[in-house]
Design a protein around this motif. Structure first.
Motif, PDB file in Angstrom:
ATOM      1  N   MET A 156     109.319  49.441  77.870  1.00 56.84           N
ATOM      2  CA  MET A 156     108.053  49.089  77.240  1.00 56.84           C
ATOM      3  C   MET A 156     107.609  47.713  77.693  1.00 56.84           C
ATOM      4  SD  MET A 156     107.553  51.608  75.043  1.00 56.84           S
ATOM      5  CE  MET A 156     108.416  52.769  73.994  1.00 56.84           C
ATOM      6  N   LYS A 157     106.418  47.649  78.272  1.00 61.93           N
ATOM      7  CA  LYS A 157     105.821  46.355  78.588  1.00 61.93           C
ATOM      8  C   LYS A 157     105.127  45.846  77.323  1.00 61.93           C
ATOM      9  CE  LYS A 157     102.881  43.814  81.695  1.00 61.93           C
ATOM     10  NZ  LYS A 157     102.032  43.840  82.877  1.00 61.93           N
ATOM     11  N   VAL A 158     105.432  44.623  76.955  1.00 61.88           N
ATOM     12  CA  VAL A 158     104.831  44.031  75.765  1.00 61.88           C
ATOM     13  C   VAL A 158     103.436  43.530  76.145  1.00 61.88           C
ATOM     14  CG1 VAL A 158     105.070  42.301  73.950  1.00 61.88           C
ATOM     15  CG2 VAL A 158     107.123  43.374  74.943  1.00 61.88           C
ATOM     16  N   LEU A 159     102.413  44.182  75.593  1.00 62.53           N
ATOM     17  CA  LEU A 159     101.029  43.829  75.906  1.00 62.53           C
ATOM     18  C   LEU A 159     100.468  42.774  74.959  1.00 62.53           C
ATOM     19  CD1 LEU A 159      99.413  47.317  76.627  1.00 62.53           C
ATOM     20  CD2 LEU A 159     100.412  45.695  78.261  1.00 62.53           C
TER      21      LEU A 159
ATOM     22  N   THR B 211     101.266  40.575  71.007  1.00 67.10           N
ATOM     23  CA  THR B 211     101.923  40.317  69.728  1.00 67.10           C
ATOM     24  C   THR B 211     101.053  39.332  68.969  1.00 67.10           C
ATOM     25  OG1 THR B 211     103.265  38.505  70.623  1.00 67.10           O
ATOM     26  CG2 THR B 211     104.269  40.706  70.601  1.00 67.10           C
ATOM     27  N   LYS B 212     100.908  39.573  67.690  1.00 72.36           N
ATOM     28  CA  LYS B 212     100.217  38.641  66.801  1.00 72.36           C
ATOM     29  C   LYS B 212     101.115  38.482  65.588  1.00 72.36           C
ATOM     30  CE  LYS B 212      95.853  37.475  64.720  1.00 72.36           C
ATOM     31  NZ  LYS B 212      94.469  37.857  64.465  1.00 72.36           N
ATOM     32  N   PRO B 213     101.733  37.307  65.418  1.00 72.60           N
ATOM     33  CA  PRO B 213     102.740  37.130  64.375  1.00 72.60           C
ATOM     34  C   PRO B 213     102.321  37.696  63.017  1.00 72.60           C
ATOM     35  CG  PRO B 213     102.667  35.189  65.739  1.00 72.60           C
ATOM     36  CD  PRO B 213     101.526  36.071  66.185  1.00 72.60           C
ATOM     37  N   ALA B 214     103.239  38.497  62.465  1.00 78.86           N
ATOM     38  CA  ALA B 214     103.106  39.113  61.142  1.00 78.86           C
ATOM     39  C   ALA B 214     101.934  40.093  61.037  1.00 78.86           C
ATOM     40  CB  ALA B 214     103.005  38.046  60.053  1.00 78.86           C
ATOM     41  N   GLU B 215     101.325  40.481  62.193  1.00 82.08           N
ATOM     42  CA  GLU B 215     100.171  41.375  62.141  1.00 82.08           C
ATOM     43  C   GLU B 215     100.228  42.559  63.097  1.00 82.08           C
ATOM     44  OE1 GLU B 215      96.276  39.603  62.260  1.00 82.08           O
ATOM     45  OE2 GLU B 215      96.947  37.884  61.065  1.00 82.08           O
ATOM     46  N   ARG B 216     100.646  42.347  64.356  1.00 83.23           N
ATOM     47  CA  ARG B 216     100.499  43.426  65.330  1.00 83.23           C
ATOM     48  C   ARG B 216     101.469  43.268  66.494  1.00 83.23           C
ATOM     49  NH1 ARG B 216      95.487  43.336  65.469  1.00 83.23           N
ATOM     50  NH2 ARG B 216      95.241  41.590  66.879  1.00 83.23           N
ATOM     51  N   VAL B 217     101.937  44.424  66.994  1.00 83.83           N
ATOM     52  CA  VAL B 217     102.746  44.496  68.211  1.00 83.83           C
ATOM     53  C   VAL B 217     102.212  45.689  69.006  1.00 83.83           C
ATOM     54  CG1 VAL B 217     105.056  44.894  69.157  1.00 83.83           C
ATOM     55  CG2 VAL B 217     104.783  43.551  67.045  1.00 83.83           C
ATOM     56  N   LEU B 218     102.005  45.491  70.304  1.00 80.58           N
ATOM     57  CA  LEU B 218     101.493  46.563  71.159  1.00 80.58           C
ATOM     58  C   LEU B 218     102.302  46.613  72.449  1.00 80.58           C
ATOM     59  CD1 LEU B 218      99.341  48.745  71.820  1.00 80.58           C
ATOM     60  CD2 LEU B 218      97.936  46.891  72.773  1.00 80.58           C
ATOM     61  N   TRP B 219     102.822  47.807  72.746  1.00 82.00           N
ATOM     62  CA  TRP B 219     103.583  48.051  73.977  1.00 82.00           C
ATOM     63  C   TRP B 219     102.903  49.129  74.801  1.00 82.00           C
ATOM     64  CZ3 TRP B 219     108.365  49.665  70.693  1.00 82.00           C
ATOM     65  CH2 TRP B 219     108.973  48.556  70.117  1.00 82.00           C
ATOM     66  N   GLU B 220     103.161  49.095  76.114  1.00 80.72           N
ATOM     67  CA  GLU B 220     102.789  50.205  77.000  1.00 80.72           C
ATOM     68  C   GLU B 220     104.061  50.738  77.642  1.00 80.72           C
ATOM     69  OE1 GLU B 220     100.189  51.334  80.968  1.00 80.72           O
ATOM     70  OE2 GLU B 220      99.976  49.350  80.079  1.00 80.72           O
ATOM     71  N   VAL B 221     104.189  52.057  77.649  1.00 80.17           N
ATOM     72  CA  VAL B 221     105.367  52.677  78.258  1.00 80.17           C
ATOM     73  C   VAL B 221     105.197  52.646  79.770  1.00 80.17           C
ATOM     74  CG1 VAL B 221     106.825  54.718  78.361  1.00 80.17           C
ATOM     75  CG2 VAL B 221     105.618  54.176  76.239  1.00 80.17           C
ATOM     76  N   VAL B 222     106.117  51.955  80.457  1.00 85.13           N
ATOM     77  CA  VAL B 222     106.033  51.829  81.912  1.00 85.13           C
ATOM     78  C   VAL B 222     107.116  52.628  82.630  1.00 85.13           C
ATOM     79  CG1 VAL B 222     104.796  49.636  81.867  1.00 85.13           C
ATOM     80  CG2 VAL B 222     107.321  49.630  81.889  1.00 85.13           C
ATOM     81  N   ASP B 223     108.124  53.116  81.888  1.00 86.27           N
ATOM     82  CA  ASP B 223     109.145  53.970  82.495  1.00 86.27           C
ATOM     83  C   ASP B 223     109.781  54.812  81.394  1.00 86.27           C
ATOM     84  OD1 ASP B 223     110.639  55.109  84.522  1.00 86.27           O
ATOM     85  OD2 ASP B 223     112.167  53.533  84.497  1.00 86.27           O
ATOM     86  N   GLY B 224     110.111  56.039  81.764  1.00 88.61           N
ATOM     87  CA  GLY B 224     110.718  56.972  80.818  1.00 88.61           C
ATOM     88  C   GLY B 224     110.251  58.382  81.129  1.00 88.61           C
ATOM     89  N   PRO B 225     110.298  59.272  80.139  1.00 86.61           N
ATOM     90  CA  PRO B 225     109.849  60.642  80.373  1.00 86.61           C
ATOM     91  C   PRO B 225     108.375  60.678  80.797  1.00 86.61           C
ATOM     92  CG  PRO B 225     111.017  60.483  78.295  1.00 86.61           C
ATOM     93  CD  PRO B 225     110.819  59.086  78.794  1.00 86.61           C
ATOM     94  N   GLU B 226     108.040  61.615  81.640  1.00 93.32           N
ATOM     95  CA  GLU B 226     106.674  61.725  82.166  1.00 93.32           C
ATOM     96  C   GLU B 226     105.627  61.716  81.059  1.00 93.32           C
ATOM     97  OE1 GLU B 226     103.974  65.015  84.539  1.00 93.32           O
ATOM     98  OE2 GLU B 226     106.132  65.063  84.788  1.00 93.32           O
ATOM     99  N   GLU B 227     105.914  62.405  79.948  1.00 94.06           N
ATOM    100  CA  GLU B 227     104.930  62.498  78.871  1.00 94.06           C
ATOM    101  C   GLU B 227     104.642  61.144  78.221  1.00 94.06           C
ATOM    102  OE1 GLU B 227     107.280  66.407  78.861  1.00 94.06           O
ATOM    103  OE2 GLU B 227     107.746  64.267  79.070  1.00 94.06           O
TER     104      GLU B 227
END
Length: 146
Positions: free
Chosen positions: A56-59, A61-77
């Motif tokens: 997961m690439k960390v796109l 973060t906002k402390p105590a509010e939000r975390v957003l990742w993008e899947v960059v490797d793993g199952p095709e789906e």
């Protein structure tokens, strides 16, 4: 596009939940013990399970509010999908709004992943509230796909 959506309440502060989502030790405490990498914005966190894993690439973060990742490797789906955690305080709870966004089609693997995400979110709740979660390989085995 199709999304997995969940909502849980954790009897702890948004800061404590955020820490469990943004540190390698925190992530290893509730998702998978085999967690490595860089959990800072721009970094890649690596999560390993039997028989595979996700990067997961960390796109954002906002402390105590939000975390957003993008899947960059793993199952095709999973490649190119995004995982978002939004946190908000309501009464004595930190509400976690979870989204796994951008599935191309609702295949059987998506059904499986939705149930597994629910079990891991309960592990997150337990980890933050008690200090001990149920990360892989100690997680709930829901089917022959684990």
């Amino acid at each position: 596009m199709f999304d997995i959506l969940h909502r849980i309440g954790v009897t702890s502060s948004p800061e404590a939940v955020y820490d469990a989502l943004t540190t390698i030790d925190g992530l290893a405490g509730w998702w998978t013990e085999d967690t490595t990498g860089d959990s800072e914005v721009g970094g890649v966190a690596r999560f390993r399970f039997l028989p595979g894993g996700f990067d997961m690439k960390v796109l954002e973060t906002k402390p105590a509010e939000r975390v957003l990742w993008e899947v960059v490797d793993g199952p095709e789906e999973w490649i190119g999908t995004q995982v978002r955690f939004e946190l908000k305080q309501e009464d004595d709870y930190t509400i976690v709004l979870f989204r796994h966004l951008g599935w191309r089609e609702p295949v059987e693997f998506m059904y499986h992943c939705s149930t597994k995400w629910a079990s891991y979110l309960l592990s997150l709740k337990k980890y933050v509230e008690t200090g001990t979660g149920d990360p892989a390989p100690r997680d709930v085995q829901i089917s022959n796909w684990h």
